[in-house]
Scaffold this motif. Structure first.
Motif, mmCIF file in Angstrom:
data_model
loop_
_atom_site.group_PDB
_atom_site.id
_atom_site.type_symbol
_atom_site.label_atom_id
_atom_site.label_comp_id
_atom_site.label_asym_id
_atom_site.label_seq_id
_atom_site.Cartn_x
_atom_site.Cartn_y
_atom_site.Cartn_z
ATOM 1 N N VAL A 112 0.846 -1.195 0.000
ATOM 2 C CA VAL A 112 0.000 0.000 0.000
ATOM 3 C C VAL A 112 0.880 1.243 0.000
ATOM 4 C CG1 VAL A 112 -1.851 1.228 1.220
ATOM 5 C CG2 VAL A 112 -1.768 -1.284 1.282
ATOM 6 N N ALA A 113 0.729 2.076 -1.031
ATOM 7 C CA ALA A 113 1.479 3.342 -1.141
ATOM 8 C C ALA A 113 0.860 4.160 -2.266
ATOM 9 C CB ALA A 113 2.960 3.070 -1.447
ATOM 10 N N PHE A 156 5.150 4.605 -5.201
ATOM 11 C CA PHE A 156 5.086 3.137 -5.199
ATOM 12 C C PHE A 156 6.448 2.568 -5.617
ATOM 13 C CE2 PHE A 156 3.252 -1.012 -5.622
ATOM 14 C CZ PHE A 156 2.103 -0.963 -4.831
ATOM 15 N N PRO A 157 7.078 1.748 -4.780
ATOM 16 C CA PRO A 157 8.387 1.199 -5.158
ATOM 17 C C PRO A 157 8.275 0.357 -6.430
ATOM 18 C CG PRO A 157 7.895 0.763 -2.841
ATOM 19 C CD PRO A 157 6.628 1.270 -3.471
ATOM 20 N N VAL A 158 9.134 0.639 -7.392
ATOM 21 C CA VAL A 158 9.041 -0.022 -8.704
ATOM 22 C C VAL A 158 9.164 -1.537 -8.567
ATOM 23 C CG1 VAL A 158 10.203 -0.258 -10.948
ATOM 24 C CG2 VAL A 158 9.839 2.015 -9.958
ATOM 25 N N GLU A 159 10.038 -1.996 -7.678
ATOM 26 C CA GLU A 159 10.220 -3.449 -7.554
ATOM 27 C C GLU A 159 8.985 -4.100 -6.914
ATOM 28 O OE1 GLU A 159 11.948 -1.158 -6.013
ATOM 29 O OE2 GLU A 159 11.956 -1.593 -3.864
ATOM 30 N N ARG A 160 8.239 -3.351 -6.076
ATOM 31 C CA ARG A 160 7.005 -3.904 -5.502
ATOM 32 C C ARG A 160 5.924 -4.002 -6.594
ATOM 33 N NH1 ARG A 160 7.457 -6.922 -1.502
ATOM 34 N NH2 ARG A 160 5.440 -6.438 -0.579
ATOM 35 N N TRP A 161 5.862 -2.975 -7.453
ATOM 36 C CA TRP A 161 4.929 -3.037 -8.599
ATOM 37 C C TRP A 161 5.210 -4.300 -9.417
ATOM 38 C CZ3 TRP A 161 0.777 -0.425 -10.836
ATOM 39 C CH2 TRP A 161 0.467 -0.802 -12.144
ATOM 40 N N LYS A 190 -3.588 1.367 -3.707
ATOM 41 C CA LYS A 190 -3.390 -0.038 -4.083
ATOM 42 C C LYS A 190 -3.280 -0.193 -5.601
ATOM 43 C CE LYS A 190 -5.451 -1.831 0.107
ATOM 44 N NZ LYS A 190 -6.492 -2.632 0.764
ATOM 45 N N SER A 191 -2.567 0.726 -6.263
ATOM 46 C CA SER A 191 -2.564 0.742 -7.730
ATOM 47 C C SER A 191 -2.117 -0.594 -8.322
ATOM 48 C CB SER A 191 -1.669 1.876 -8.250
ATOM 49 O OG SER A 191 -0.380 1.783 -7.684
ATOM 50 N N GLN A 200 -2.255 -5.055 7.262
ATOM 51 C CA GLN A 200 -2.866 -3.742 7.003
ATOM 52 C C GLN A 200 -3.535 -3.202 8.270
ATOM 53 O OE1 GLN A 200 -4.980 -3.554 3.058
ATOM 54 N NE2 GLN A 200 -4.234 -5.645 2.863
ATOM 55 N N ILE A 201 -4.117 -4.106 9.081
ATOM 56 C CA ILE A 201 -4.724 -3.678 10.352
ATOM 57 C C ILE A 201 -3.618 -3.184 11.296
ATOM 58 C CG2 ILE A 201 -5.966 -4.518 12.402
ATOM 59 C CD1 ILE A 201 -7.470 -6.446 10.461
ATOM 60 N N ASN A 202 -2.527 -3.945 11.367
ATOM 61 C CA ASN A 202 -1.413 -3.539 12.238
ATOM 62 C C ASN A 202 -0.887 -2.162 11.835
ATOM 63 O OD1 ASN A 202 -1.720 -6.072 13.288
ATOM 64 N ND2 ASN A 202 0.132 -6.940 12.366
ATOM 65 N N ASP A 203 -0.784 -1.937 10.504
ATOM 66 C CA ASP A 203 -0.251 -0.660 10.010
ATOM 67 C C ASP A 203 -1.163 0.516 10.374
ATOM 68 O OD1 ASP A 203 1.847 -2.043 8.939
ATOM 69 O OD2 ASP A 203 1.143 -1.964 6.863
ATOM 70 N N ARG A 204 -2.469 0.235 10.571
ATOM 71 C CA ARG A 204 -3.421 1.305 10.882
ATOM 72 C C ARG A 204 -3.630 1.471 12.392
ATOM 73 N NH1 ARG A 204 -8.567 1.229 7.612
ATOM 74 N NH2 ARG A 204 -7.995 1.196 5.424
ATOM 75 N N ALA A 205 -3.115 0.541 13.196
ATOM 76 C CA ALA A 205 -3.499 0.487 14.614
ATOM 77 C C ALA A 205 -3.140 1.763 15.373
ATOM 78 C CB ALA A 205 -2.873 -0.730 15.283
#
Ligand code: NAD
Length: 256
Positions: A93-94, A99-104, A149-150, A193-198
């Motif tokens: 998620v970014a 958005f990191p190219v390698e993650r894409w 979430k592209s 994703q829940i942890n990241d929002r906590a």
């Protein structure tokens, strides 16, 4: 339903939804080829306890040569792949400009291109036997977008498109191809994703509630067992004319 004598290959089946689907298919008597990382032994033990024969292959689904080895392994072990469940997937998620190219590249490879490779490799055997079920685990994000979430949304929309093309190319055969589009399912992919929002939400419980409230009107998670039951239905004779569907199971997400 009796899937005895059939072989199912489920990618990314050491955890979450893939494991839930593998358990249901094993319960119905299918032989299983599992794939994925993490606690492989626990997944093998769980699926073995449900019946059928179980193997695991460690292919990295971002690598076409390893995907080919996975399909060949299933053929060597059990004589072919009758049920192909393309489930392996990752998330990042970014905003698009950050958005990191390698993650894409990884998300497109694992969440989309891997299904092209398994399908092109497994389909000839299905055509020869004139029976097959290809089930692509897309997402509500295969039919609607969310900000941040592209790559995931692009890959899942692509997977729904691939599903329709393959369904048309196999329309007069005993092979069907469909997508399942889950809403939120509480697996490690979503727990992260829940942890990241906590912190911002004021705790894990509130973060979990907010995540559901934003998208999923039922305010309840879909379960891997429910998705396994839908996959099992798609393997049945009753589902023979379900072709090219993108079937959402999402607590009402896409009804909005
Ligand atoms: P999960 O993280 O619990 O499981 C993912 C599985 O994929 C694991 O077995 C993991 O080892 C495997 N995997 C990851 N990268 C791999 C690689 N390179 N090669 C081989 N295996 C790899 O996630 P999940 O939530 O069960 O997700 C399964 C699928 O369902 C994904 O395609 C995901 O996009 C989709 N989905 C999940 C949700 C949800 O809310 N959890 C909703 C809609 C769609």
């Amino acid at each position: 339903m009796n899937l005895q004598g059939k072989t199912a290959l489920v990618t990314g089946s050491t955890s979450g939804i893939g494991l839930g689907i593998a358990l249901k298919l094993a319960e119905a008597g299918a032989n299983l080829v599992l794939n994925g990382f993490g606690d492989v032994e626990a997944a093998i033990a769980a699926v073995s306890a449900h019946g059928g024969q179980v193997r695991h292959h460690p292919a990295d689904m971002s690598k076409p040569a390893e995907i080919e080895a996975l399909v060949r392994f299933a053929e060597e072990q059990f004589g072919g792949v009758d049920i192909l469940v393309n489930n392996a997937g990752i998330q990042h998620v970014a905003p698009v400009e950050e958005f990191p190219v390698e993650r894409w590249d990884s998300i497109i490879a694992i969440n989309l291109s891997s299904a092209f490779h398994t399908t092109r490799l497994a389909l000839p055997g299905m055509r020869t036997r004139n029976w097959g079920r290809i089930i692509n685990i897309a997402s509500a994000h295969g039919l609607a977008a969310s900000a941040g979430k592209s790559a995931y949304v692009a890959a899942k929309h692509g997977l729904v498109g691939l599903t329709k093309s393959v369904a048309l190319e196999t329309a007069t055969t005993g092979v069907t191809c469909n997508a399942i589009c889950p809403g939120w399912v509480l697996t490690p992919l979503v727990q992260k994703q829940i942890n990241d929002r906590a912190a911002a939400a004021g705790g894990l419980d509130q973060a979990r509630h907010n995540l559901l409230a934003e998208k999923q009107p039922s305010l309840e998670f879909v379960t891997p067992e429910q998705l396994g039951a839908l996959a099992l239905f798609l393997c049945s004779d009753a589902a023979e004319q379900v072709r090219g569907a993108a079937w959402n199971m999402d607590g009402g997400w896409l009804a909005q």
